[in-house]
Design a protein around this motif. Structure first.
Motif, short mmCIF file in Angstrom:
data_model
loop_
_atom_site.label_atom_id
_atom_site.label_comp_id
_atom_site.label_asym_id
_atom_site.label_seq_id
_atom_site.Cartn_x
_atom_site.Cartn_y
_atom_site.Cartn_z
N GLY A 293 53.76 -40.60 76.66
CA GLY A 293 53.11 -39.33 76.39
C GLY A 293 53.52 -38.30 77.42
N THR A 294 52.84 -37.18 77.43
CA THR A 294 53.21 -36.11 78.34
C THR A 294 53.03 -36.50 79.80
OG1 THR A 294 51.00 -35.19 78.04
CG2 THR A 294 52.76 -34.28 76.69
N ASP A 295 51.96 -37.23 80.09
CA ASP A 295 51.71 -37.61 81.48
C ASP A 295 51.32 -39.07 81.62
OD1 ASP A 295 49.27 -37.49 80.26
OD2 ASP A 295 48.41 -35.97 81.59
N GLY A 296 51.73 -39.91 80.71
CA GLY A 296 51.41 -41.34 80.70
C GLY A 296 51.50 -41.86 79.30
N LYS A 297 51.14 -43.13 79.12
CA LYS A 297 51.20 -43.73 77.80
C LYS A 297 50.47 -42.87 76.77
CE LYS A 297 48.46 -47.14 76.67
NZ LYS A 297 47.80 -48.48 76.56
N ALA A 298 51.07 -42.71 75.59
CA ALA A 298 50.43 -41.93 74.53
C ALA A 298 49.06 -42.52 74.20
CB ALA A 298 51.31 -41.92 73.28
N LYS A 299 48.10 -41.65 73.95
CA LYS A 299 46.74 -42.10 73.67
C LYS A 299 46.63 -42.78 72.32
CE LYS A 299 44.64 -38.60 76.64
NZ LYS A 299 43.74 -37.42 76.71
N ALA A 300 47.53 -42.51 71.42
CA ALA A 300 47.53 -43.15 70.10
C ALA A 300 48.94 -43.21 69.58
CB ALA A 300 46.64 -42.38 69.12
N THR A 301 49.21 -44.22 68.78
CA THR A 301 50.49 -44.31 68.11
C THR A 301 50.25 -44.28 66.61
OG1 THR A 301 52.57 -45.55 67.94
CG2 THR A 301 50.53 -46.83 67.99
N MET A 302 51.33 -44.16 65.87
CA MET A 302 51.21 -44.08 64.42
C MET A 302 51.08 -45.47 63.82
SD MET A 302 53.87 -42.61 61.58
CE MET A 302 54.89 -44.07 61.69
N GLY A 303 50.09 -45.64 62.96
CA GLY A 303 49.99 -46.84 62.16
C GLY A 303 50.48 -46.57 60.75
N VAL A 304 50.87 -47.62 60.07
CA VAL A 304 51.36 -47.52 58.69
C VAL A 304 50.74 -48.65 57.90
CG1 VAL A 304 53.39 -47.56 57.19
CG2 VAL A 304 53.54 -46.52 59.45
N ALA A 305 50.37 -48.38 56.66
CA ALA A 305 49.84 -49.44 55.80
C ALA A 305 50.39 -49.28 54.39
CB ALA A 305 48.31 -49.41 55.77
N LEU A 369 47.68 -51.61 67.15
CA LEU A 369 47.22 -51.25 65.81
C LEU A 369 45.75 -50.81 65.74
CD1 LEU A 369 47.96 -50.99 62.83
CD2 LEU A 369 47.43 -53.43 62.55
N PRO A 370 44.80 -51.48 66.43
CA PRO A 370 43.40 -51.04 66.28
C PRO A 370 43.13 -49.62 66.75
CG PRO A 370 43.50 -53.26 67.17
CD PRO A 370 44.90 -52.73 67.21
N ASP A 371 43.96 -49.08 67.62
CA ASP A 371 43.77 -47.71 68.12
C ASP A 371 44.79 -46.73 67.52
OD1 ASP A 371 41.60 -48.31 69.83
OD2 ASP A 371 42.98 -49.17 71.28
N SER A 372 45.48 -47.16 66.48
CA SER A 372 46.51 -46.30 65.88
C SER A 372 45.87 -45.26 64.96
CB SER A 372 47.51 -47.14 65.08
OG SER A 372 46.88 -47.75 63.98
N GLN A 373 46.66 -44.28 64.60
CA GLN A 373 46.25 -43.29 63.60
C GLN A 373 47.27 -43.31 62.47
OE1 GLN A 373 45.27 -39.36 65.05
NE2 GLN A 373 44.43 -40.17 66.96
N LEU A 374 46.78 -43.22 61.26
CA LEU A 374 47.66 -43.24 60.10
C LEU A 374 47.83 -41.83 59.55
CD1 LEU A 374 46.52 -46.26 60.26
CD2 LEU A 374 47.21 -46.40 57.87
N PRO A 375 48.90 -41.58 58.83
CA PRO A 375 49.05 -40.29 58.16
C PRO A 375 47.88 -40.05 57.21
CG PRO A 375 51.10 -41.55 58.08
CD PRO A 375 50.05 -42.48 58.58
N PRO A 376 47.61 -38.81 56.85
CA PRO A 376 46.46 -38.50 55.99
C PRO A 376 46.71 -38.87 54.53
CG PRO A 376 47.64 -36.49 56.53
CD PRO A 376 48.29 -37.58 57.33
N VAL A 377 46.90 -40.18 54.30
CA VAL A 377 47.26 -40.65 52.97
C VAL A 377 46.11 -40.54 51.98
CG1 VAL A 377 49.09 -42.19 53.76
CG2 VAL A 377 46.72 -43.02 53.69
#
Length: 421
Positions: A293-305, A369-377
């Motif tokens: 991320g900008t100043d450390g590990k990204a707070k969330a990554t992308m999930g896909v389902a 995965l439990p802290d991921s965010q998915l696209p607005p499907v």
């Protein structure tokens, strides 16, 4: 919050005694035939997906003699279109395992999750996948399998370039890419913003920059300050200095970037589990860490389902529910995910896979995965917005481009599509 929910649900599922076919064993009467249309996950051109479903169906039918299941496997290139054609022709399948559900939910053609599943099964899905499976706060999309993304790097290229540690910030990523370029690496950082899957690469970067496609109220917010800063940084720190390789990001597709990584020509990229396995088969030593991320590990990554759903047309709610309860037993979930280098969509299967030494290479993905965010499907507008992003986002990182203008144009298009839902 989501991590605590993950652990809590695991305990609850264990207490409830989640078992295969819990609601279906021996309780269904009459002669009913369900039609299942499912996507083909076999990347080698074989029939492993067909064999999986045939084996599952045989076991289900043995437990439920009044129900038969006909299986139809279609390639990912065709499955969504073929199901759409069936529905349009008034011949909807009873169960479809495809890439999207929102349009069918909006047309009131699907059973909701609570109309189909037993309570232990419904409670066992991972939290971000439940959220992504909702249309207007009701879950219609049942997450079949999942994936997430990590930063992949070629360990040998890192050693040769004198990069001592995997990057944890954007600044460290740019510095590593500069060293890789000086060592002659073709793609120091592969940035596939071409039309194949630019919407996914874009989301990974938006999240790592503290933004995203939507705001806290659930509305599109593509031209937010955070998103603009992210694409300014990509333009100025990776693309303009020539750290993304010989192909312009807007013309580089994911398939080409992944193939180059497997050939040993890429220093870093954002990857998923299937690429890890393919690269390892070709002798690439793959390192993987959470996205910087900008100043450390990204707070969330992308999930896909990918999604599975039950259609109302034929009125087989009880039989569809029993079948889907069986589909989501730990045994079946773990077999399909393991066979295809994917992640389970359920709490208990994820916990089992995390503790299995044979799945050690997937542990980082499972943890993310439990802290991921998915696209607005869950938005019916997402297909249109995604298409616009695929077409135009590569222009935002061209040297001399103005990301704010590109994002503003995409934001207007997204708002118009959302208003038309």
């Amino acid at each position: 919050m989501q991590r605590r929910r993950f652990l809590g649900l695991a305990a609850a599922a264990t207490t409830l005694g989640l078992t295969a076919g819990l609601s279906g064993c021996g309780v269904l009467g009459g002669d009913v035939t369900l039609r299942l249309v499912a996507a083909d996950y076999d990347l080698t051109g074989g029939d492993s997906t067909k064999k999986y479903w045939n084996g599952l169906v045989a076991a289900f039918e043995a437990k439920n003699p009044g129900v038969k299941v006909q299986v139809q496997i279609e390639s990912w290139n065709d499955v969504d279109r073929k199901v759409a054609d069936m529905v349009k022709a008034g011949q909807a399948p009873d169960v479809a395992q495809i890439g999207a559900y929102a349009d069918y939910a909006a047309a009131e053609q699907l059973y909701s999750a609570d109309e189909l599943l037993s309570i232990p099964v419904q409670a066992n899905f991972l939290a971000p996948l439940v959220d992504a499976g909702e249309y207007k706060r009701t879950q219609y999309g049942l997450p079949f399998v999942a994936s997430t993304r990590l930063l992949f790097f070629n360990e040998e290229l890192f050693d040769e370039a004198g990069v001592d540690a995997a990057p944890t910030t954007w600044a460290e990523l740019a510095a590593a890419a500069e060293k890789l370029k000086k060592k002659g690496v073709t793609y120091p950082f592969a940035l596939p913003l071409g039309p194949e899957e630019a919407q996914a690469e874009t989301m990974m970067w938006l999240l790592s920059g503290g933004g995203g496609y939507i705001d806290a109220t659930g509305h599109y917010n593509l031209d937010s300050d955070a998103n603009t800063r992210t694409f300014d940084w990509l333009r100025d720190n990776l693309v303009t200095p020539g750290l993304t390789g010989p192909t312009a990001p807007g013309k580089l597709n994911r398939k080409e970037a992944f193939a180059a990584f497997a050939r040993g020509e890429v220093g870093m990229l954002n990857g998923h589990p299937s690429l890890m396995q393919e690269a390892a088969k070709k002798g690439v030593k793959v390192g993987k860490v959470p996205l910087p991320g900008t100043d450390g590990k990204a707070k969330a990554t992308m999930g896909v389902a990918d999604w599975i759903m039950g259609f109302k047309q034929n009125g087989h709610r009880k039989e569809i529910g029993a079948f889907l309860d069986f589909v989501f037993s730990d045994e079946n979930v773990l077999k399909f995910a393991g066979d295809n280098d994917l992640l389970p969509a359920t709490v208990t299967a994820s916990a089992t896979m995390q503790s299995d030494p044979k799945s050690a290479d997937l542990r980082e993905f499972l943890e993310a995965l439990p802290d991921s965010q998915l696209p607005p499907v869950g938005k019916t507008s997402w297909a249109q917005v995604s298409s616009s992003v695929k077409k135009d986002i590569g222009r935002a990182v061209q040297p001399g481009a103005k990301p704010a203008e590109v994002l503003a144009r995409l934001a207007r298009q997204a708002t118009a599509a959302e208003n038309a839902e």
